[in-house]
Design an enzyme around this catalytic site. Structure first.
Site, short mmCIF file in Angstrom:
data_model
loop_
_atom_site.label_atom_id
_atom_site.label_comp_id
_atom_site.label_asym_id
_atom_site.label_seq_id
_atom_site.Cartn_x
_atom_site.Cartn_y
_atom_site.Cartn_z
N TYR A 35 62.34 34.50 27.37
CA TYR A 35 62.81 35.81 26.92
C TYR A 35 62.29 36.84 27.90
O TYR A 35 61.28 36.61 28.59
CB TYR A 35 62.44 36.13 25.48
CG TYR A 35 60.97 36.29 25.09
CD1 TYR A 35 60.08 37.05 25.85
CD2 TYR A 35 60.49 35.72 23.92
CE1 TYR A 35 58.75 37.21 25.46
CE2 TYR A 35 59.17 35.88 23.52
CZ TYR A 35 58.31 36.63 24.29
OH TYR A 35 57.00 36.79 23.92
N GLU A 50 66.77 33.93 31.86
CA GLU A 50 66.06 34.96 31.10
C GLU A 50 67.00 35.46 30.00
O GLU A 50 68.13 35.86 30.27
CB GLU A 50 65.67 36.13 32.01
CG GLU A 50 64.50 35.85 32.93
CD GLU A 50 63.13 35.98 32.25
OE1 GLU A 50 63.06 36.37 31.05
OE2 GLU A 50 62.13 35.69 32.93
N ASP A 71 57.08 32.45 25.48
CA ASP A 71 58.53 32.63 25.44
C ASP A 71 59.30 31.32 25.60
O ASP A 71 58.78 30.40 26.21
CB ASP A 71 58.97 33.66 26.50
CG ASP A 71 58.68 33.25 27.94
OD1 ASP A 71 57.55 32.85 28.22
OD2 ASP A 71 59.60 33.33 28.78
ZN LIG Z 1 59.05 33.33 30.79
#
Ligand SMILES: [Zn+2]
Length: 263
Positions: free
Chosen positions: A45, A109, A161
């Site tokens: 993220y 991402e 993440d």
């Molecule tokens: Zn990362």
């Protein structure tokens, strides 16, 4: 002949996937070392309040970070670096013994404010775009389901993440990633920090077998605890506390069986 314009560092390039809405070239990438072709996918993220802010950062030469793709909340897919190049998203980490994960992977991402931003839910449109892109990349590069990873899987001590609210179950239902239904929560931790013995060794062996970079100390130490928390974040998100409870161990065993049994 008149000399052409000076080659820019951030030259544009053709998109690698038909799903890309636009290319926004980042200067932050280099040559892949080995393997020559990526064989894993790492999901992140952005951990930033806005998608535009994240894109600016990923394209800023001073940040020295990038990814191959970024996906906005509305499902817009932006490509930042060619897949053939080594983007800078993984940092220090390890998976199945591989330490140069930037060379071995493609990075995506996903716009989301992250833990610091209250861990907002990922909109369905965004997840649909993640699924479509992962399927496309995995098919083109023959990436195995068990090699579609969270950033937290490869760097448990540093990264959380894409977080425990990321819907790995929805991805798996669409054929992306390896996932088994988590065993129901039951009971307390079977042992605590500092505990030593064959159970701990077995747990470390299982985590290592699946791919986590855990040291076989035979002691339930802090690094093993954070690695177990990373496992829970991905595979048993109902409780992410690093505690070796029965549900976590059952889920880990089932996952390993699923990987071994898969073609
Ligand atoms: Zn990362």
């Amino acid at each position: 002949m008149t000399p052409g314009p000076r080659r820019e560092m951030t030259e544009s390039f053709p998109a690698d996937s038909p799903l890309v809405a636009r290319v926004r070239p980042s200067p932050n990438h280099g040559e892949r070392r080995r393997p020559a072709r990526p064989d894993c996918l790492i999901l992140h993220y952005t951990g930033m309040p806005t998608f535009d802010g994240a894109l600016d950062l990923l394209c800023d030469p001073r940040s020295e970070v990038s990814s191959h793709y970024a996906i906005g909340e509305q499902g817009e897919i932006v490509q930042l670096a060619p897949e053939a190049r080594r983007a800078w998203h993984a940092g220090v980490g390890v998976w199945k013994g591989e330490r140069d994960l930037n060379s071995a992977s493609i990075g995506i991402e996903i716009a989301n404010a992250g833990h610091e931003g209250g861990l907002p839910e990922f909109p369905r449109r965004q997840i649909d775009a993640v699924i479509a892109l992962c399927r496309d990349i995995a098919a083109r590069h023959a990436i195995a389901p068990a090699r579609i990873l969270a950033h937290s899987d490869i760097a448990p001590a540093r990264k959380r993440d894409p977080g425990e609210r990321f819907p790995w179950d929805a991805l798996a239902a669409a054929g992306v990633g390896l996932w088994v239904p988590p065993a129901p929560l039951e009971g307390e931790a079977l042992f605590g920090l500092g505990h030593e013995g064959p159970h701990v060794r077995a747990l470390q062996a299982m985590l290592g077998l699946y791919g986590y970079g855990v040291e076989m100390t035979g002691v339930f130490d802090r690094p093993t605890e954070v690695t177990l928390a990373a496992f829970q974040r991905h595979f048993r998100p109902a409780r992410v506390d690093g505690a070796p409870d029965a549900s976590t161990l059952k889920t880990l065993r089932a996952l390993i069986a699923a990987e071994t049994g898969s073609p």
